[in-house]
Design a protein around this motif. Sequence first.
Motif, PDB file in Angstrom:
ATOM      1  N   VAL A  89       0.848  -1.186   0.000  1.00 29.84           N
ATOM      2  CA  VAL A  89       0.000   0.000   0.000  1.00 29.84           C
ATOM      3  C   VAL A  89       0.886   1.239   0.000  1.00 29.84           C
ATOM      4  CG1 VAL A  89      -1.764   1.319   1.253  1.00 29.84           C
ATOM      5  CG2 VAL A  89      -1.825  -1.178   1.312  1.00 29.84           C
ATOM      6  N   TYR A  90       0.444   2.270  -0.710  1.00 27.66           N
ATOM      7  CA  TYR A  90       1.104   3.578  -0.671  1.00 27.66           C
ATOM      8  C   TYR A  90       0.061   4.645  -0.357  1.00 27.66           C
ATOM      9  CZ  TYR A  90       4.776   1.126  -3.261  1.00 27.66           C
ATOM     10  OH  TYR A  90       5.733   0.235  -3.665  1.00 27.66           O
ATOM     11  N   SER A  91       0.537   5.781   0.138  1.00 26.58           N
ATOM     12  CA  SER A  91      -0.384   6.878   0.424  1.00 26.58           C
ATOM     13  C   SER A  91       0.367   8.203   0.370  1.00 26.58           C
ATOM     14  CB  SER A  91      -1.015   6.692   1.806  1.00 26.58           C
ATOM     15  OG  SER A  91      -1.883   7.762   2.114  1.00 26.58           O
ATOM     16  N   LEU A 105       5.147  10.557  -0.162  1.00 27.08           N
ATOM     17  CA  LEU A 105       4.500   9.292  -0.495  1.00 27.08           C
ATOM     18  C   LEU A 105       5.127   8.247   0.411  1.00 27.08           C
ATOM     19  CD1 LEU A 105       2.513   7.830  -2.539  1.00 27.08           C
ATOM     20  CD2 LEU A 105       4.616   7.061  -3.681  1.00 27.08           C
ATOM     21  N   ILE A 106       4.323   7.628   1.287  1.00 32.39           N
ATOM     22  CA  ILE A 106       4.850   6.607   2.188  1.00 32.39           C
ATOM     23  C   ILE A 106       4.362   5.233   1.752  1.00 32.39           C
ATOM     24  CG2 ILE A 106       4.905   8.236   4.103  1.00 32.39           C
ATOM     25  CD1 ILE A 106       2.524   6.639   5.326  1.00 32.39           C
ATOM     26  N   SER A 381      -0.552   8.625   6.746  1.00 30.49           N
ATOM     27  CA  SER A 381      -0.946   7.403   7.455  1.00 30.49           C
ATOM     28  C   SER A 381      -2.449   7.304   7.646  1.00 30.49           C
ATOM     29  CB  SER A 381      -0.254   7.340   8.820  1.00 30.49           C
ATOM     30  OG  SER A 381      -0.817   8.276   9.729  1.00 30.49           O
ATOM     31  N   GLN A 382      -3.147   8.432   7.571  1.00 33.89           N
ATOM     32  CA  GLN A 382      -4.589   8.405   7.841  1.00 33.89           C
ATOM     33  C   GLN A 382      -5.371   7.578   6.825  1.00 33.89           C
ATOM     34  OE1 GLN A 382      -5.873   9.120  10.518  1.00 33.89           O
ATOM     35  NE2 GLN A 382      -7.954   9.885  10.357  1.00 33.89           N
TER      36      GLN A 382
END
Length: 390
Positions: A89-91, A105-106, A381-382
């Motif tokens: 997953v990325y966010s 982008l984490i 992270s949300q």
Amino acid sequence: MEDGLVRSISSGLSQKGVRDHNERLLLSLIQRHGALPGSDLARIANLSPPTVSAILRRLESDGLLERGDPVRGKVGKPSIPMRLAPDGVYSYGLKIGRRSAELVLIDFCGDTRHQRQLNYDIPLPDTIFDFVGAAVSEISGALSPEAVARICGFGVAAPFGLWNWPNTSDESDAAFQSWKDVDLRVRTADISGLPVTLMNDATAACQAEHMFGRGKEFRDYAYFFIGAFIGGGVVLNNSVFEGPQGNAGALGSLRTVGPNGESMQLVDMASIHQLELRLREVDLDPRQLWTDPDSWTSLSRYVDPWLGQTAQELAKAALSTCSVIDFEAILIDGAFPPAIREELVGRVRRYMATQDTRGLIPPRIEAGSIGAKARSVGAASQPVGTQFML
């Protein structure tokens, strides 16, 4: 029914809803505790081993989990710990601050894969959204189609009521008023094409510390983040508490007393903005605090008294906070170099020793670990937490 959470089917949840809840539970446990074998997960989650095995196989097939190295015990087969798959997953996370905007982008483990930053004197909406559009396009262009497809959302961290930021000129006050008619969610969704979540910036920083930093060590704590303005967050029972309007932990609004005995807020006495004012008084450019980490050392003549005042204010604020909830710890972080953070925490501890603590249990004073990018990482992270964790 099998056991644990599956019993809640009788309360009206669908089979898929329970399965999703159990998946989130296992992902949350692995995120919190690190790699765990199925046997440990079954025990902690109070689910049967066959249920856990089936969920783990499904999550591995979906690319959300991966196998760690086998761990051999004294007897029996080696156990296989399961861990989050970083590429699962990325966010995106955007922080809109007083002096800079930052986009990250984490990945699923909270590591920053890409980062872009824009510095400014005044945050204007069009300037920031132009930056976001260009940065998202550039980052997405560097990713594979498979990676782009795994970007789950876009989190935005910003102070509530951007137009209420205190300023020193009519020109900047007028510029801030332009935020009144901006819908951050809509503008960001239009740019990114992703679902958008919005958080208070200090709460987002607290979220980053809780998921990826030292917050894992404590069950209940208060968190202070010192940026251009100071803010905070509250963690209760291992969860960041946002409150019904998302403004819980507004610790910058705690009351204090100014140098002339006047009533003031903590934000007026313990923010980097106060250090900026000291530098302007002697015709030094305060922007170096944000662009050159070494300036905090070279400007020690001005930084040191600011540290003393900030530490004293934080010691009083920590005890005021603990008079409401007996937090086991107070975590302190900020947009400054780690050495400054450690010095500040040490001074707060010393000031705490001189405070009147009657009727209170003094908390541990500890340093945070994420640093300046806590707000953008917390924002990112949300969406991950909303879609994949409990």
